[in-house]
Design a protein around this motif. Structure first.
Motif, short mmCIF file in Angstrom:
data_model
loop_
_atom_site.label_atom_id
_atom_site.label_comp_id
_atom_site.label_asym_id
_atom_site.label_seq_id
_atom_site.Cartn_x
_atom_site.Cartn_y
_atom_site.Cartn_z
N TYR A 98 0.83 -1.21 0.00
CA TYR A 98 0.00 0.00 0.00
C TYR A 98 0.86 1.26 0.00
N PHE A 99 1.87 1.29 0.87
CA PHE A 99 2.70 2.48 0.96
C PHE A 99 3.62 2.65 -0.24
N PRO B 32 1.14 3.33 -6.35
CA PRO B 32 0.73 4.64 -6.84
C PRO B 32 -0.77 4.86 -6.59
N GLY B 33 -1.22 6.07 -6.84
CA GLY B 33 -2.63 6.38 -6.69
C GLY B 33 -2.99 6.74 -5.27
N ARG B 34 -4.29 6.77 -5.00
CA ARG B 34 -4.77 7.11 -3.68
C ARG B 34 -6.13 6.48 -3.43
N GLY B 35 -6.53 6.45 -2.17
CA GLY B 35 -7.85 5.96 -1.79
C GLY B 35 -8.06 4.50 -2.12
N THR C 19 -8.38 2.99 -4.96
CA THR C 19 -7.51 2.47 -6.03
C THR C 19 -6.19 1.96 -5.46
N ARG C 20 -5.63 2.71 -4.54
CA ARG C 20 -4.36 2.32 -3.93
C ARG C 20 -4.50 1.05 -3.11
#
Length: 233
Positions: free
Chosen positions: A139-140, A143-146, A148-149
């Motif tokens: 996760y860390f 790429p991306g956020r929310g 999607t990540r």
């Protein structure tokens, strides 16, 4: 009571692991050989902590960024097969090792009767913690956020790491069962004893060995077990 020589051997083995970890810490943070993928710094520190000097050699040959820079200068721009397998097994092994420590300590603290045999609960906790840590690491680094990540992290672990983690954990659990039931059944081993962690150290090494052919098989099946492009490729 457990034999004095076995307690001494446990302390020696654990000390060797700590010294090996200190060597990699010094190389990474004092000599400035930081990993292009930062999470791999945790991976290598955990690996040398339980494997010891052999993992320091693996780090020096296949995990140290300087080693890959030197190969690139010699006309070998991409990592060889063995380097990819070492990195993958080390990463999955770090998840399992951290999961083992976190789960075993947590269960020991919350358990009302530590004399009660409940290996299956320990194993379930170890496995769940290992997979959770694998997802967090991905996760860390994803790429991306929310959502999607999160989805990228979950799908990557499921497709790339779950099989290797499972093989690693099965070997670890097999060794721990043998230790608890046959080798050192009395008195029971608990996290407040160096023997417990020595047994865990041996089990993690067994897991590392067991996971190696799985990772090699995945790579042989053209399964991508590393990021598409790394800074030292």
């Amino acid at each position: 009571m457990h034999p004095t020589w076995l307690l001494a051997l446990s302390w020696i083995s654990l000390t060797v692991g700590v010294v090996s970890c200190a060597i990699v810490v010094a190389d990474t943070y004092l000599r400035g050989h930081r990993q292009p993928v930062r999470v791999m710094e945790i991976v290598w520190l955990v690996t040398v902590l339980y494997v010891g000097p052999a993992a320091v050699r693996l780090y020096w040959n296949w995990g140290r960024p300087e080693a890959f820079s030197r190969r690139r200068q010699e006309g070998q721009p991409r990592r060889p097969r063995r380097g990819i397998v070492v990195t993958h097994v080390s990463r999955c092994g770090a998840h399992c090792a951290l999961g083992f420590v976190v789960a075993e300590v947590a269960l020991y603290v919350v358990r009302s009767d530590n004399a009660q045999e409940s290996l299956w609960v320990d194993y379930a906790g170890d496995y769940l913690a290992a997979v959770t840590i694998a997802v967090l690491f991905r996760y860390f680094g994803a790429p991306g956020r929310g959502v999607t990540r999160i989805w990228r992290a979950l799908s990557t672990v499921a497709k790339v790491e779950l099989l290797t983690i499972t093989a690693f954990e099965l070997a670890l659990f097999g060794w721990l069962t043998l230790t608890h039931r046959v080798v050192l059944p009395e008195p029971p081993l608990h996290p407040d004893s160096p023997l417990f962690w020595f047994a865990g150290q041996l089990g993690l090494i067994a897991g590392f060995i067991a996971a190696w052919p799985i990772a090699s098989w995945q790579l042989g099946r053209a399964r991508r077990i590393e990021p598409r492009r790394l800074p030292y490729d």
